[in-house]
Design a protein around this motif. Structure first.
Motif, short mmCIF file in Angstrom:
data_model
loop_
_atom_site.label_atom_id
_atom_site.label_comp_id
_atom_site.label_asym_id
_atom_site.label_seq_id
_atom_site.Cartn_x
_atom_site.Cartn_y
_atom_site.Cartn_z
N LYS A 102 0.71 -1.10 -0.22
CA LYS A 102 -0.26 -0.28 0.27
C LYS A 102 0.65 1.06 0.04
CE LYS A 102 -3.89 -1.99 2.48
NZ LYS A 102 -5.11 -1.66 3.64
N GLN A 109 1.68 6.02 -7.13
CA GLN A 109 0.97 6.69 -7.76
C GLN A 109 1.05 8.13 -7.56
OE1 GLN A 109 -3.38 6.12 -7.75
NE2 GLN A 109 -2.69 3.50 -7.21
N GLN A 151 -6.29 12.52 -4.78
CA GLN A 151 -7.58 12.03 -4.16
C GLN A 151 -8.02 11.04 -4.02
OE1 GLN A 151 -7.67 14.83 -0.33
NE2 GLN A 151 -9.26 15.96 -2.22
N GLU A 152 -8.36 11.56 -6.06
CA GLU A 152 -9.08 10.77 -6.18
C GLU A 152 -8.46 8.81 -6.60
OE1 GLU A 152 -11.03 10.23 -11.00
OE2 GLU A 152 -11.85 12.65 -9.87
N ASP A 153 -7.45 9.15 -7.10
CA ASP A 153 -7.00 8.22 -7.38
C ASP A 153 -7.43 6.94 -6.00
OD1 ASP A 153 -6.26 8.98 -9.80
OD2 ASP A 153 -3.94 9.62 -9.56
N LEU A 154 -6.35 7.76 -5.40
CA LEU A 154 -6.68 6.42 -3.88
C LEU A 154 -7.82 7.23 -2.86
CD1 LEU A 154 -2.96 7.94 -2.88
CD2 LEU A 154 -3.26 5.77 -3.99
N LYS A 155 -8.62 7.10 -3.69
CA LYS A 155 -10.28 6.93 -2.65
C LYS A 155 -9.68 7.49 -1.76
CE LYS A 155 -11.87 4.48 -6.34
NZ LYS A 155 -11.72 5.21 -7.59
N VAL A 156 -9.30 8.74 -1.33
CA VAL A 156 -8.94 9.39 0.09
C VAL A 156 -9.23 11.14 -0.22
CG1 VAL A 156 -6.44 9.99 -0.31
CG2 VAL A 156 -7.45 9.18 2.32
N GLU A 157 -10.01 10.69 1.63
CA GLU A 157 -10.11 12.81 1.86
C GLU A 157 -9.06 13.43 2.79
OE1 GLU A 157 -13.89 14.46 1.61
OE2 GLU A 157 -15.04 12.93 0.54
N GLN A 180 -4.38 7.17 5.04
CA GLN A 180 -4.92 5.90 4.97
C GLN A 180 -4.39 5.04 5.96
OE1 GLN A 180 -3.51 4.89 0.75
NE2 GLN A 180 -5.42 5.55 0.60
#
Length: 183
Positions: A102, A109, A151-157, A180
């Motif tokens: 991860k 990324q 943030q979109e690539d890793l699905k995190v805010e 994460q």
């Protein structure tokens, strides 16, 4: 050229093709020569090479071995002989990679997203690079594109105030790892 972990896998499958004998210290010598050759050629470390530099610290934690010995010596100390130590290394490496997949993915990324945003797909990017000075993240639009994209690539805010504190590529990676929950 093959990436580091693929090269390690090839050595595991056919050690006599790369090593004089099946020995953890022959492997360590091969690895040291590989790193030296890449440095002499002026090649930047790959994300996997950077990742592997954490193997020694991870191994000490994993085996609860606080020592100045090399990672090869630590493994040998807990093995029957050098051949057994080499086999043990490959098992420990798999565990290390799974733990770090991860973190490595985030690093890869981030670097790829930076290349996309600055529109330089082959640019060498180092962890110490300043986003503003070295990579020219000097416009709000460029920064916003990067932040929204990663943030979109890793699905995190990540809260905006956290982004305001970063200045280097490493800062970005550490921030994303934090959000994460990756050590």
């Amino acid at each position: 050229m093959s990436d580091l972990y693929n090269l390690f896998q090839k050595i595991k499958q056919r050690p006599s093709l790369y090593l004089v004998k099946r020995s953890i210290f022959q492997f360590l010598s091969f690895y040291d020569g590989y790193i030296y050759a890449r440095q002499e050629m002026g090649l930047e470390p790959t994300p996997e090479e950077i990742d592997f530099t954490g193997f020694h610290d991870w191994l000490q934690e994993r085996l609860q071995a606080r020592t100045t010995m090399s990672w090869a010596s630590i493994i040998l100390f807990r093995s029957v002989d050098e051949r057994d130590a080499l086999e043990n290394f490959f098992e420990l490496l798999e565990e290390f990679k799974k733990r770090n997949d991860k973190a490595l993915n985030i690093q890869i990324q981030v670097i790829e997203r930076i290349r996309k945003v600055i529109n330089e797909p082959t640019k060498e990017i180092e962890l110490e690079n300043s986003l503003i000075k070295d990579l020219n993240f000097n416009s709000e639009g460029l920064c916003a594109d990067f932040i929204l994209g990663i943030q979109e690539d890793l699905k995190v805010e990540v809260p905006v105030e956290e982004w305001e504190k970063i200045s280097t590529v490493k800062d970005v990676i550490d921030l994303l790892k934090k959000y994460q929950n990756i050590d």
